[in-house]
Write an enzyme that holds these catalytic residues in place. Sequence first.
Site, PDB file in Angstrom:
ATOM      1  N   CYS A  30       0.841  -1.200   0.000  1.00 28.63           N
ATOM      2  CA  CYS A  30       0.000   0.000   0.000  1.00 28.63           C
ATOM      3  C   CYS A  30       0.878   1.254   0.000  1.00 28.63           C
ATOM      4  O   CYS A  30       1.505   1.565  -1.001  1.00 28.63           O
ATOM      5  CB  CYS A  30      -0.982  -0.032   1.161  1.00 28.63           C
ATOM      6  SG  CYS A  30      -2.342   1.157   0.983  1.00 28.63           S
TER       7      CYS A  30
ATOM      8  N   HIS B 154      -3.648  -5.108  -0.020  1.00 29.22           N
ATOM      9  CA  HIS B 154      -3.123  -5.587   1.255  1.00 29.22           C
ATOM     10  C   HIS B 154      -3.120  -7.122   1.261  1.00 29.22           C
ATOM     11  O   HIS B 154      -4.158  -7.736   1.517  1.00 29.22           O
ATOM     12  CB  HIS B 154      -3.985  -5.086   2.417  1.00 29.22           C
ATOM     13  CG  HIS B 154      -3.815  -3.634   2.709  1.00 29.22           C
ATOM     14  ND1 HIS B 154      -2.873  -3.171   3.584  1.00 29.22           N
ATOM     15  CD2 HIS B 154      -4.457  -2.547   2.221  1.00 29.22           C
ATOM     16  CE1 HIS B 154      -2.950  -1.850   3.651  1.00 29.22           C
ATOM     17  NE2 HIS B 154      -3.897  -1.451   2.823  1.00 29.22           N
TER      18      HIS B 154
ATOM     19  N   GLU C  38      -1.974  -9.055   3.499  1.00 23.93           N
ATOM     20  CA  GLU C  38      -2.264  -9.545   4.853  1.00 23.93           C
ATOM     21  C   GLU C  38      -3.758  -9.534   5.164  1.00 23.93           C
ATOM     22  O   GLU C  38      -4.191 -10.149   6.139  1.00 23.93           O
ATOM     23  CB  GLU C  38      -1.486  -8.710   5.888  1.00 23.93           C
ATOM     24  CG  GLU C  38      -2.056  -7.349   6.206  1.00 23.93           C
ATOM     25  CD  GLU C  38      -1.745  -6.272   5.177  1.00 23.93           C
ATOM     26  OE1 GLU C  38      -2.089  -5.101   5.442  1.00 23.93           O
ATOM     27  OE2 GLU C  38      -1.160  -6.594   4.117  1.00 23.93           O
TER      28      GLU C  38
END
Length: 210
Positions: free
Chosen positions: A79, A182, A184
């Site tokens: 990001c 993202h 994650e």
Amino acid sequence: MITIVDYQMGNLRSVQKAVERAGVEAVITSDAAEIAAAERLILPGVGAFGDAISEIRNRDLEAPIKDYLAADRPFLGICLGLQMLFEQGFEHGTYEGLGVIPGDVVKFTLPLSYKVPHMGWNTVDVGPAGEDLGIEPQTHFYFVHSYYVRPTDPNVVALTCDYGGQFCAAVRRGNLFATQFHPEKSQQAGLQLVERFARGTLIPNTLSNS
């Protein structure tokens, strides 16, 4: 060992947990020496471009990050960790980025039918720099952003995404790989990406710097 850069912005613990789920140790640090000595480096980020780059510089982390990247060592940006690699960002002003990748970071200008920020799941397609990454076209990842990167060189575009038009969703140059989404937060596909980076299988070992 994975080193995660701490500059007081970003979901650091979420990134650390994603790495640890892959069975790889991860340390969060703002120590320049640890960053310089990292085996694999992750630069995450959530927030505004100007604030983030200021925090990087206030903590004297710009030089070790740029030196690490200049050596073409394994790097994952997430990001803001993608956006700060570029020369300029225009979020609430004009700010100089790390200048590692030529290009800039601009806000979406979209019809009213599209909400900004671009938030939620979207699919990616493979760009010229992503053909050997093993990421399938139309894989879903999770995005949260109002600004996107515009690389000067189209050959560094690894992944693209369509939101009112195509934009760059990831770049790759040598052992540098950075995503607008993202991983994650992207469930199985994202965790697999983090695991492959952590274990050294995301980018082919035969890749030369370009």
